[in-house]
Design a protein around this motif. Structure first.
Motif, PDB file in Angstrom:
ATOM      1  N   LYS A 141      20.158  -6.577   1.335  1.00 27.01           N
ATOM      2  CA  LYS A 141      19.704  -5.266   1.806  1.00 27.01           C
ATOM      3  C   LYS A 141      20.282  -4.142   0.948  1.00 27.01           C
ATOM      4  O   LYS A 141      19.579  -3.200   0.589  1.00 27.01           O
ATOM      5  CB  LYS A 141      20.108  -5.081   3.267  1.00 27.01           C
ATOM      6  N   TYR A 165      19.371  -5.310  -3.277  1.00 22.91           N
ATOM      7  CA  TYR A 165      18.032  -5.774  -3.643  1.00 22.91           C
ATOM      8  C   TYR A 165      16.995  -5.371  -2.594  1.00 22.91           C
ATOM      9  O   TYR A 165      16.237  -6.206  -2.114  1.00 22.91           O
ATOM     10  CB  TYR A 165      18.034  -7.299  -3.831  1.00 22.91           C
ATOM     11  N   PRO A 166      16.927  -4.087  -2.259  1.00 30.09           N
ATOM     12  CA  PRO A 166      15.953  -3.670  -1.247  1.00 30.09           C
ATOM     13  C   PRO A 166      14.529  -3.924  -1.742  1.00 30.09           C
ATOM     14  O   PRO A 166      14.155  -3.473  -2.827  1.00 30.09           O
ATOM     15  CB  PRO A 166      16.241  -2.179  -1.081  1.00 30.09           C
ATOM     16  N   GLN A 167      13.789  -4.668  -0.990  1.00 31.26           N
ATOM     17  CA  GLN A 167      12.460  -5.085  -1.427  1.00 31.26           C
ATOM     18  C   GLN A 167      11.414  -3.971  -1.390  1.00 31.26           C
ATOM     19  O   GLN A 167      10.368  -4.084  -1.998  1.00 31.26           O
ATOM     20  CB  GLN A 167      12.005  -6.292  -0.597  1.00 31.26           C
ATOM     21  N   GLU A 168      11.720  -2.879  -0.701  1.00 30.32           N
ATOM     22  CA  GLU A 168      10.765  -1.772  -0.631  1.00 30.32           C
ATOM     23  C   GLU A 168      10.898  -0.799  -1.803  1.00 30.32           C
ATOM     24  O   GLU A 168      10.149   0.164  -1.915  1.00 30.32           O
ATOM     25  CB  GLU A 168      10.907  -1.017   0.702  1.00 30.32           C
ATOM     26  N   VAL A 169      11.842  -1.053  -2.717  1.00 31.92           N
ATOM     27  CA  VAL A 169      12.064  -0.172  -3.858  1.00 31.92           C
ATOM     28  C   VAL A 169      11.439  -0.800  -5.091  1.00 31.92           C
ATOM     29  O   VAL A 169      11.611  -1.983  -5.360  1.00 31.92           O
ATOM     30  CB  VAL A 169      13.586   0.058  -4.082  1.00 31.92           C
ATOM     31  N   ASP A 170      10.720   0.002  -5.849  1.00 35.73           N
ATOM     32  CA  ASP A 170      10.037  -0.455  -7.044  1.00 35.73           C
ATOM     33  C   ASP A 170      11.031  -0.991  -8.081  1.00 35.73           C
ATOM     34  O   ASP A 170      12.150  -0.490  -8.200  1.00 35.73           O
ATOM     35  CB  ASP A 170       9.246   0.713  -7.633  1.00 35.73           C
ATOM     36  N   SER A 171      10.601  -1.972  -8.856  1.00 35.17           N
ATOM     37  CA  SER A 171      11.454  -2.586  -9.883  1.00 35.17           C
ATOM     38  C   SER A 171      11.834  -1.629 -10.997  1.00 35.17           C
ATOM     39  O   SER A 171      12.812  -1.857 -11.703  1.00 35.17           O
ATOM     40  CB  SER A 171      10.747  -3.800 -10.490  1.00 35.17           C
ATOM     41  N   ASN A 199      17.324  -2.082  -6.931  1.00 32.63           N
ATOM     42  CA  ASN A 199      15.920  -2.424  -6.759  1.00 32.63           C
ATOM     43  C   ASN A 199      15.781  -3.900  -6.441  1.00 32.63           C
ATOM     44  O   ASN A 199      16.770  -4.614  -6.349  1.00 32.63           O
ATOM     45  CB  ASN A 199      15.086  -1.998  -7.976  1.00 32.63           C
ATOM     46  N   ARG A 200      14.570  -4.339  -6.292  1.00 29.97           N
ATOM     47  CA  ARG A 200      14.310  -5.700  -5.807  1.00 29.97           C
ATOM     48  C   ARG A 200      14.577  -6.806  -6.823  1.00 29.97           C
ATOM     49  O   ARG A 200      14.669  -7.972  -6.466  1.00 29.97           O
ATOM     50  CB  ARG A 200      12.894  -5.796  -5.281  1.00 29.97           C
TER      51      ARG A 200
END
Length: 181
Positions: free
Chosen positions: A146, A149-155, A161-162
């Motif tokens: 969390k 590596y928040p998955q809702e943030v663009d690479s 980011n994810r």
């Protein structure tokens, strides 16, 4: 001019500024790209000294390391002396901007590998990748997933980011201080 240093005597000089950042520099086909890193480890693997650098898979530097498995790690000799350089190299992509030119960096010829040192961050390690390991998503704690590596943030976001990291284990082949003329 370069002065060889004892890696273990100066290990703290590489690890202490990790929170502010170090520069990891890669080079492919004449393109030199310094990237600010905040995660790294200095140690022994298979009886040789290694610097382990963690690079997100979506980063331009990651693609360069896949093509040329050599890198330099550059640390400042004096604390706080390079905040602007580290800030710029940590928030811009080498895909879009020549960070060496933009920051006015001075490249120093390497001793053993093909990747130059950065004179403005004179404490230097020259490394050749001897192992790489992709992070295992299932082995990361939910808290760290969390937070880092928040998955809702663009690479493409420069901070968290994810994208997972690859650990590049670079055998330290040379350690020196680039002395100013």
């Amino acid at each position: 001019m370069k002065r060889k240093i004892d890696l273990w005597e100066h290990a703290g000089k590489f690890l202490a500024p990790m929170g502010e950042g170090l520069l990891l520099t890669a080079k492919v086909e004449g393109k030199v790209n310094p990237m600010t890193i905040g995660w790294g480890t200095l140690g022994i693997q298979w009886g040789v000294p290694v610097f382990i650098a963690f690079v997100r898979t979506g980063r331009f530097t990651h693609s360069l390391l896949e093509k040329n498995p050599e890198f330099t790690v550059s640390a400042p000799w004096a604390a706080g002396a390079v905040k602007k350089i580290l800030g710029f190299c940590g928030t811009r992509s080498g895909r879009e901007v020549d960070k060496v030119a933009a920051c006015g960096l001075t490249l120093e010829e390497p001793e053993v590998i093909s990747v130059p040192a950065i004179r403005e961050l004179p404490l230097t390690l020259e490394c050749r990748v001897i192992y790489r390991q992709q992070q295992d998503l299932g082995a990361i704690t939910p808290e760290n997933l969390k937070k880092f590596y928040p998955q809702e943030v663009d690479s493409s976001f420069h901070g968290r980011n994810r994208d997972l990291h690859t650990a590049f284990y670079g055998q330290v082949l040379a350690a020196y201080l680039v002395e100013q003329d």
